[in-house]
Structure formats: C-alpha cells, structure tokens
Design an enzyme around this catalytic site. Structure first.
Site, PDB file in Angstrom:
ATOM      1  N   ARG A  15       0.737  -1.228   0.157  1.00  0.00           N
ATOM      2  CA  ARG A  15       0.135   0.421  -0.298  1.00  0.00           C
ATOM      3  C   ARG A  15       0.715   1.473   0.188  1.00  0.00           C
ATOM      4  NH1 ARG A  15      -3.841  -0.971   5.302  1.00  0.00           N
ATOM      5  NH2 ARG A  15      -1.308  -2.134   5.381  1.00  0.00           N
ATOM      6  N   LYS A  74       2.137   1.668   7.379  1.00  0.00           N
ATOM      7  CA  LYS A  74       2.398   1.197   8.587  1.00  0.00           C
ATOM      8  C   LYS A  74       3.502   1.811   9.235  1.00  0.00           C
ATOM      9  CE  LYS A  74       0.998  -2.027   9.710  1.00  0.00           C
ATOM     10  NZ  LYS A  74      -0.010  -2.649  10.577  1.00  0.00           N
ATOM     11  N   TYR A  93      -0.747   4.784  10.730  1.00  0.00           N
ATOM     12  CA  TYR A  93      -1.364   2.995  11.364  1.00  0.00           C
ATOM     13  C   TYR A  93       0.444   3.066  13.146  1.00  0.00           C
ATOM     14  CZ  TYR A  93      -5.472   2.208   9.240  1.00  0.00           C
ATOM     15  OH  TYR A  93      -6.430   2.754   7.973  1.00  0.00           O
ATOM     16  N   HIS A  95       0.248   1.749  16.057  1.00  0.00           N
ATOM     17  CA  HIS A  95      -0.547   0.406  17.720  1.00  0.00           C
ATOM     18  C   HIS A  95       1.029   0.632  18.178  1.00  0.00           C
ATOM     19  CE1 HIS A  95      -3.722  -0.401  14.535  1.00  0.00           C
ATOM     20  NE2 HIS A  95      -2.853  -0.450  13.879  1.00  0.00           N
ATOM     21  N   GLU A 117      -4.652   5.547  13.489  1.00  0.00           N
ATOM     22  CA  GLU A 117      -6.123   4.004  14.563  1.00  0.00           C
ATOM     23  C   GLU A 117      -6.707   5.320  16.084  1.00  0.00           C
ATOM     24  OE1 GLU A 117      -2.538   3.429  14.381  1.00  0.00           O
ATOM     25  OE2 GLU A 117      -2.118   3.240  16.424  1.00  0.00           O
ATOM     26  N   SER A 132     -10.447  -1.680   8.595  1.00  0.00           N
ATOM     27  CA  SER A 132     -10.886  -2.817   9.076  1.00  0.00           C
ATOM     28  C   SER A 132     -11.917  -3.278   8.611  1.00  0.00           C
ATOM     29  CB  SER A 132     -11.946  -2.354  10.304  1.00  0.00           C
ATOM     30  OG  SER A 132     -11.158  -1.995  11.153  1.00  0.00           O
ATOM     31  N   THR A 176     -16.019  -2.802  13.295  1.00  0.00           N
ATOM     32  CA  THR A 176     -15.945  -2.604  11.863  1.00  0.00           C
ATOM     33  C   THR A 176     -15.832  -3.870  11.542  1.00  0.00           C
ATOM     34  OG1 THR A 176     -15.495   0.026  11.789  1.00  0.00           O
ATOM     35  CG2 THR A 176     -15.335  -0.658   9.829  1.00  0.00           C
ATOM     36  N   ASP A 268      -2.415  -6.859  15.794  1.00  0.00           N
ATOM     37  CA  ASP A 268      -1.795  -4.826  15.908  1.00  0.00           C
ATOM     38  C   ASP A 268      -1.992  -4.606  16.942  1.00  0.00           C
ATOM     39  OD1 ASP A 268      -4.489  -4.717  15.042  1.00  0.00           O
ATOM     40  OD2 ASP A 268      -4.171  -3.186  13.629  1.00  0.00           O
TER      41      ASP A 268
HETATM   42  N1  LIG Z   1      -4.773  -7.819  11.233  1.00  0.00           N
HETATM   43  C1  LIG Z   1      -4.562  -6.070  10.496  1.00  0.00           C
HETATM   44  O1  LIG Z   1      -4.363  -6.391   9.196  1.00  0.00           O
HETATM   45  C2  LIG Z   1      -6.630  -5.064  11.045  1.00  0.00           C
HETATM   46  C3  LIG Z   1      -6.367  -4.415   9.695  1.00  0.00           C
HETATM   47  C4  LIG Z   1      -7.617  -3.856  10.782  1.00  0.00           C
HETATM   48  C5  LIG Z   1      -7.978  -3.979  11.857  1.00  0.00           C
HETATM   49  N2  LIG Z   1      -7.033  -4.070  12.239  1.00  0.00           N
HETATM   50  C6  LIG Z   1      -7.656  -4.435  14.370  1.00  0.00           C
HETATM   51  O2  LIG Z   1      -8.789  -5.161  14.481  1.00  0.00           O
HETATM   52  C7  LIG Z   1      -8.812  -4.777  15.490  1.00  0.00           C
HETATM   53  C8  LIG Z   1     -10.794  -4.566  15.657  1.00  0.00           C
HETATM   54  O3  LIG Z   1     -10.898  -3.415  14.797  1.00  0.00           O
HETATM   55  P1  LIG Z   1     -12.551  -2.438  14.591  1.00  0.00           P
HETATM   56  O4  LIG Z   1     -12.355  -1.583  13.820  1.00  0.00           O
HETATM   57  O5  LIG Z   1     -13.227  -3.555  14.450  1.00  0.00           O
HETATM   58  O6  LIG Z   1     -12.675  -1.774  15.917  1.00  0.00           O
HETATM   59  P2  LIG Z   1     -13.861  -1.347  16.600  1.00  0.00           P
HETATM   60  O7  LIG Z   1     -13.641  -0.558  17.547  1.00  0.00           O
HETATM   61  O8  LIG Z   1     -15.257  -1.141  15.465  1.00  0.00           O
HETATM   62  O9  LIG Z   1     -15.289  -2.865  16.970  1.00  0.00           O
HETATM   63  C9  LIG Z   1     -14.490  -3.589  17.756  1.00  0.00           C
HETATM   64  C10 LIG Z   1     -15.424  -4.082  18.579  1.00  0.00           C
HETATM   65  O10 LIG Z   1     -14.756  -4.870  20.144  1.00  0.00           O
HETATM   66  C11 LIG Z   1     -16.011  -4.513  21.116  1.00  0.00           C
HETATM   67  N3  LIG Z   1     -15.114  -5.358  22.376  1.00  0.00           N
HETATM   68  C12 LIG Z   1     -15.104  -4.452  22.825  1.00  0.00           C
HETATM   69  N4  LIG Z   1     -14.206  -5.380  24.161  1.00  0.00           N
HETATM   70  C13 LIG Z   1     -15.346  -6.510  23.882  1.00  0.00           C
HETATM   71  C14 LIG Z   1     -15.344  -7.935  24.738  1.00  0.00           C
HETATM   72  N5  LIG Z   1     -14.811  -8.017  26.215  1.00  0.00           N
HETATM   73  N6  LIG Z   1     -16.232  -8.532  24.198  1.00  0.00           N
HETATM   74  C15 LIG Z   1     -16.508  -8.385  22.837  1.00  0.00           C
HETATM   75  N7  LIG Z   1     -16.646  -7.235  22.177  1.00  0.00           N
HETATM   76  C16 LIG Z   1     -15.739  -6.461  22.519  1.00  0.00           C
HETATM   77  C17 LIG Z   1     -16.704  -3.924  21.251  1.00  0.00           C
HETATM   78  O11 LIG Z   1     -17.890  -3.153  21.806  1.00  0.00           O
HETATM   79  C18 LIG Z   1     -16.957  -3.571  19.742  1.00  0.00           C
HETATM   80  O12 LIG Z   1     -18.076  -3.775  18.966  1.00  0.00           O
HETATM   81  C19 LIG Z   1      -8.621  -3.359  15.870  1.00  0.00           C
HETATM   82  O13 LIG Z   1      -7.581  -4.297  16.776  1.00  0.00           O
HETATM   83  C20 LIG Z   1      -7.691  -3.068  14.552  1.00  0.00           C
HETATM   84  O14 LIG Z   1      -6.141  -2.948  14.477  1.00  0.00           O
HETATM   85  C21 LIG Z   1      -6.335  -4.972  12.010  1.00  0.00           C
END
Ligand SMILES: NC(=O)c1ccc[n+]([C@@H]2O[C@H](COP(=O)([O-])OP(=O)(O)OC[C@H]3O[C@@H](n4cnc5c(N)ncnc54)[C@H](O)[C@@H]3O)[C@@H](O)[C@H]2O)c1
Length: 364
Positions: A15, A74, A93, A95, A117, A132, A176, A268
C-alpha cells in the site's frame, strides 16, 4: 509544509500513504510533496502519475531527510528508526500500545506522532474504519482458504452444501472488522455468530445482520459455549489505543475442535487470543496445542489497489489539515487531537501511557 511519502518496507506491504489525487489537493493548498520512487507501484500508481499530479519523485534518503510531515501506511520498522527526528511529524498506523521499541524510539527522537487508528469522529475511528472493513472481509476469505486441504486446512467448505452442515464461524467483537467478517462469512453461507460486550452495539448488530447471523452478548460462559462448537473463530475486539484484551486464553484451546482455525485480526493491537503472535503473509499460520492460528498483522497489504484508495479517501482530508498547520489542526478538533500519541519526547495518548507506565507521559 513539505509532505513526504516513503515506500512501505514491511513484508508483503504494497500500500501507499498518498495517491496522486491527494498530491493534487496538497499542491493546491500550497504544499510541496516528495514521493519515493516506486512508492505507489504496488497500488497501481507509477512515478509519472505522482509527477503529473505535482510531486517531486526522489530516493529513499531524500524523502525521509527532507520530510516535515511524513505520511505512510504502517508503523516505521527498526531500520527506519534512525530517520526519526524532533522536527518531523509522522502520520501513519502506529499501534504503539503493542510496540514498545517504536514507542521508545519516537519518545527518544522527540518526533510528533499522530496515529491513524486513534483519531476519532464521535464514536467512529474514521481512519481505522476503511482498513477494518477490508480486514474483516479478508478474515472470512482467508478463513475459507485456510480450511481447504491445499492450504494445509482440515477440508471444510464454509457454506457446506445441501445435506451437509455449514462451517460454524464465531466472530468475537462486532465492530467494523467483526461486522464485515460476519457479512462476508454469511455471504459464503457459513453459520455465523457474533459476540460483543456492548449492549448498544448488540442492538445495532441485531438490526444490521438480521437473519444472517446470531448476535449474542459476550461473557465468559457464552464465549466458552460458542468456542466449543466453532470451526473458525475470528478475533476482532478493540479498546481504542489500548492493548487488546486476551479473551481467548490458552486453556480455551482445549475446548475447541482440534481442526478449529483461529484468525486474530486484533493482532496489530497485541491480539485478543493469549496464544497469538504476529505473522506475515510469507508464513501466516502457526499451531499452539494443535490449533491453527492465523495472525497476519497487515492483512489489507495484499489488496493494495483497493486498500490504498480506501485509505486515502479517509486520510487525505486529515493530512491536508495537518499540512496547513499541525498545532492548529489538532487544537481545532478534539477527535483529531485524540490521534496524537507522542510529542516532544512524551507519550500523549492515555492508552499508550497505560501500556508503558515507566516511559515519560503527559496524557491529554
Ligand atoms: N490485522 C489487520 O490487518 C487489521 C486491519 C484492520 C484492523 N485491525 C484490528 O482489528 C481490531 C478491531 O478493529 P475494529 O475497527 O473492528 O474496532 P471497533 O472499535 O469497530 O470494534 C471493536 C468491537 O469490540 C467490541 N469489544 C470490546 N471489548 C469486547 C469484549 N470484551 N468482548 C466482546 N467484544 C468486545 C466493541 O464493543 C466493538 O464493537 C483492532 O485491533 C484493529 O486494529 C487489524
């Protein structure tokens, strides 16, 4: 302001932090733009496209050395730490709560670091949202792939077929990532359950997903019951700015089917499974107690043509505001100011300060 865009050097990361349309906008605002040669190639933008938009195409050393505001995708990796300096603002980003070496490097260098983020707009994390959305959709696609025997999987088809049960997919965290993973998995005809811990979000999910998924309030008991029947578990919880809570612990692995696949999208932020550690696309999975874990930390990196455009759609308006004046931009918008993670040799984000209580902090 001199805005600079380096080439990403993380494995399988193609990216780019700014697309040519963003160059045009910055130039129109009177800013200078430097782009490292080849930075956009993986996303379908060659050097000529950036030059035509008004950027100067330069080499790697020049891009970092002359940058006043550096936008990338990143977080800087160790070999980039030497480029950090006090008169640089970094927008990417980061983290940090899951990355002590980078936090230390930013504090030591005195760099101003604004993390995509943790920028907020009301309840939304507008600069995390597009990635996400992509990671959520990819989580279901990747799970489908890794359940096939040609990918080393147990040989299950997500949607089953008439007369044979569909795979059970449990999504932990219905934000999301979780919502998009659930939509994609249900599109593949899997049997989907989403768990969240926020009552208001549960109601929204119920309306949004309708008959396509069961939506349950998560607690220790419900989680354990759902894990016991799961073929795929997708971890997608987030506490903004903080390290992810370890919801699935090592002892839970014993209640899973031995063929179950764990996909920790939250890796992440440190991962929401105790047994996770970050992987890359070169070697995406590993086993703990016989259970396969998939923990790629930059999932959208393999769909750069989609992801760079989606990212730029969200980040460029903020980037233009930073280029017009970093302090003014942050002072004018508390949601944007929530993106400030490190400045003047101190940690400024409360979640990062909490993760590293021994480092200098002045949380806002
Ligand atoms: N690996 C990757 O390439 C990549 C890419 C994008 C996002 N992410 C990561 O994915 C993760 C989620 O991102 P998002 O945008 O969906 O966040 P978000 O804030 O939209 O959603 C997180 C959800 O988790 C819920 N939550 C919190 N504590 C909880 C618990 N104890 N039990 C159940 N649910 C709980 C919240 O209520 C919320 O709905 C983040 O860590 C983000 O950095 C990773």
């Amino acid at each position: 302001m001199r805005v600079a865009v380096p080439t990403e050097i993380k494995p399988a990361e193609r990216r780019v932090g700014l697309v040519p349309a963003g160059v045009t906008q910055l130039v129109r605002h009177g800013h200078e733009v430097l782009v490292e040669s080849g930075a956009g190639t993986g996303s379908g933008f060659d050097d000529d496209a950036y030059a035509a938009a008004g950027a100067e195409v330069v080499d790697r050393e020049t891009v970092w050395a002359r940058a006043e505001l550096l936008v990338k995708v990143k977080e800087p990796v160790a070999e980039e730490y030497g480029f950090l300096r006090p008169d640089l603002t970094l927008f990417a980003y980061l983290h940090l709560a899951a990355d002590r070496p980078l936090t230390e490097a930013l504090v030591a260098a005195g760099t101003t670091a604004v993390a995509f983020e943790t920028v907020r707009s009301g309840r939304i994390l507008p600069l995390l949202q597009p990635m996400s959305e992509i990671a959520g959709r990819l989580a279901a696609q990747s799970a489908a792939h890794h359940m096939q025997t040609n990918a080393g999987g147990p040989g299950l088809l997500m949607g089953g077929v008439p007369g044979v049960a569909a795979a059970k997919v449990v999504v932990v965290g219905g934000g999301t990532v979780g919502t998009q993973a659930a939509l994609m998995a249900s599109g593949l005809m899997a049997d989907v359950t989403v768990l969240d811990a926020n009552g208001a979000r549960i109601r929204e999910l119920n309306d949004l997903l309708g008959h396509r998924a069961r939506v349950l309030m998560s607690d220790e008991h419900v989680l354990e019951e759902e894990l016991a029947g799961a073929d795929v578990v997708i971890g997608a919880v987030l506490i903004p700015g903080a390290a992810a809570p370890k919801l699935v612990r090592r002892e839970h692995l014993a209640v899973l089917h031995d063929h179950a696949l764990l996909v920790d999208v939250a890796i992440d932020q440190g991962g929401c499974f105790e047994t996770s550690h970050p992987t890359t696309y070169d070697d995406p999975t590993f086993e703990v107690d016989g259970i396969t874990h998939y923990c790629v930390a930059n999932m959208p990196g393999v769909v750069p043509r989609t992801a760079s455009r989606a990212l730029a759609n969200a980040t460029t308006p903020y980037l233009v505001r930073l280029a017009d004046g970093v302090e003014q931009a942050l002072a004018a918008d508390p949601g944007f100011a929530a993106g400030l993670n490190v400045a003047g040799g101190t940690i400024r984000h409360p979640g990062v300060a909490q993760a590293f209580p021994d480092l200098p902090a002045q949380p806002a």
